[in-house]
Design an enzyme around this catalytic site. Sequence first.
Site, PDB file in Angstrom:
ATOM      1  N   PRO A  94       0.810  -1.222   0.000  1.00 41.08           N
ATOM      2  CA  PRO A  94       0.000   0.000   0.000  1.00 41.08           C
ATOM      3  C   PRO A  94       0.846   1.276   0.000  1.00 41.08           C
ATOM      4  CG  PRO A  94      -0.526  -1.396   1.918  1.00 41.08           C
ATOM      5  CD  PRO A  94       0.541  -2.094   1.145  1.00 41.08           C
ATOM      6  N   GLU A 121       2.797  -7.656   8.572  1.00 41.26           N
ATOM      7  CA  GLU A 121       2.968  -6.199   8.589  1.00 41.26           C
ATOM      8  C   GLU A 121       3.833  -5.718   7.435  1.00 41.26           C
ATOM      9  OE1 GLU A 121       0.949  -4.554  10.647  1.00 41.26           O
ATOM     10  OE2 GLU A 121       0.392  -6.622  11.157  1.00 41.26           O
ATOM     11  N   ARG A 159      -4.522  -8.333 -20.296  1.00 42.78           N
ATOM     12  CA  ARG A 159      -5.537  -7.911 -21.269  1.00 42.78           C
ATOM     13  C   ARG A 159      -5.014  -6.870 -22.256  1.00 42.78           C
ATOM     14  NH1 ARG A 159     -10.491  -7.098 -19.809  1.00 42.78           N
ATOM     15  NH2 ARG A 159     -10.915  -5.307 -21.105  1.00 42.78           N
ATOM     16  N   ASP A 174     -11.666   0.078 -23.757  1.00 41.02           N
ATOM     17  CA  ASP A 174     -11.811   0.046 -22.303  1.00 41.02           C
ATOM     18  C   ASP A 174     -11.974   1.445 -21.721  1.00 41.02           C
ATOM     19  OD1 ASP A 174     -11.615  -2.655 -22.035  1.00 41.02           O
ATOM     20  OD2 ASP A 174      -9.562  -2.662 -21.262  1.00 41.02           O
TER      21      ASP A 174
HETATM   22 CL1  6GU Z   1      -0.151  -3.853  -3.199  1.00 42.48          CL
HETATM   23  N1  6GU Z   1      -0.836  -4.743  -0.836  1.00 42.48           N
HETATM   24  C1  6GU Z   1      -1.601  -4.729   0.260  1.00 42.48           C
HETATM   25  N2  6GU Z   1      -1.337  -5.585   1.240  1.00 42.48           N
HETATM   26  N3  6GU Z   1      -2.613  -3.905   0.431  1.00 42.48           N
HETATM   27  C2  6GU Z   1      -2.855  -3.070  -0.573  1.00 42.48           C
HETATM   28  C3  6GU Z   1      -2.108  -3.021  -1.736  1.00 42.48           C
HETATM   29  C4  6GU Z   1      -1.080  -3.886  -1.831  1.00 42.48           C
HETATM   30  N4  6GU Z   1      -2.580  -2.071  -2.551  1.00 42.48           N
HETATM   31  C5  6GU Z   1      -3.601  -1.545  -1.887  1.00 42.48           C
HETATM   32  N5  6GU Z   1      -3.770  -2.128  -0.696  1.00 42.48           N
END
Ligand code: 6GU
Length: 250
Positions: A94, A121, A159, A174
């Site tokens: 994230p 984590e 895709r 798309d």
């Molecule tokens: Cl790439 N990994 C995780 N664990 N949570 C996420 C993410 C990735 N992208 C958005 N949330």
Amino acid sequence: MLQFDVVTLFPAMFDAVTGSGVTGRARERRLYELVLWNPRDFATNSYRTIDDRPYGGGPGMVMMPEPLEKALGAARQRQKSSGVSKPRVLHLTPQGRLLDNQLVRELAGEQGLVMLAGRYEGIDERLVGRVVDDEVSIGDYVLSGGELAAMVVIDCVVRQLPGALGDAESAVQDSFANGLLDHPHYTRPELYDGAAVPSVLLSGNHADVARWRLKQSLGRTWCRRPDLLAKRNLSAAESSLLEEFKREAE
Ligand code: 6GU
């Protein structure tokens, strides 16, 4: 053939991508290859430990660098054996760069992608500097691991590959391909529970249909994703269609 390798504690999750739909068919057609690596198979102690408590304290566990680096090394080696001179190594997190259509197209132009899907984590930061080219996120929310994000990357990259979609589909049409949201779609019946299909779609006039669809795309993007419009210059014709949409919306 595009080469994907994914390092994951849950390789079985990827059956969802390889087994069905566009990505399943593309794999049968040998448009890409996907190989999975479980870091547990590269653990060095007899308990096959791959995680440990975080230095500095706090909740959860952190993935240890050594089994991950060994698994990634095996994955890169396999890519090189398959003819990929410089595989691009992605860590799904994230904290990464937000995946958008531009990044998807960039990744679709690579020869090979090695993806690290972490759990818990996260992973020991020292590994990132040593082997990771890019950190990638699929949105501002937290998943329980990088696997679903890696599958999202595989799906939207595949895709884009020539031959992955049938003529009827085509990535050119798309949403986002032109920086706009897609227009609405309708099929039979012509009258569904009192709701009619917009008459222009029944007119047989292809130019009018194309004009209506573009107007809907512009209007929806203006309503729902003004941030996308702000990034994109509108032609004079597009501006006047959007004005027409706004007048009709009043
Ligand atoms: Cl790439 N990994 C995780 N664990 N949570 C996420 C993410 C990735 N992208 C958005 N949330």
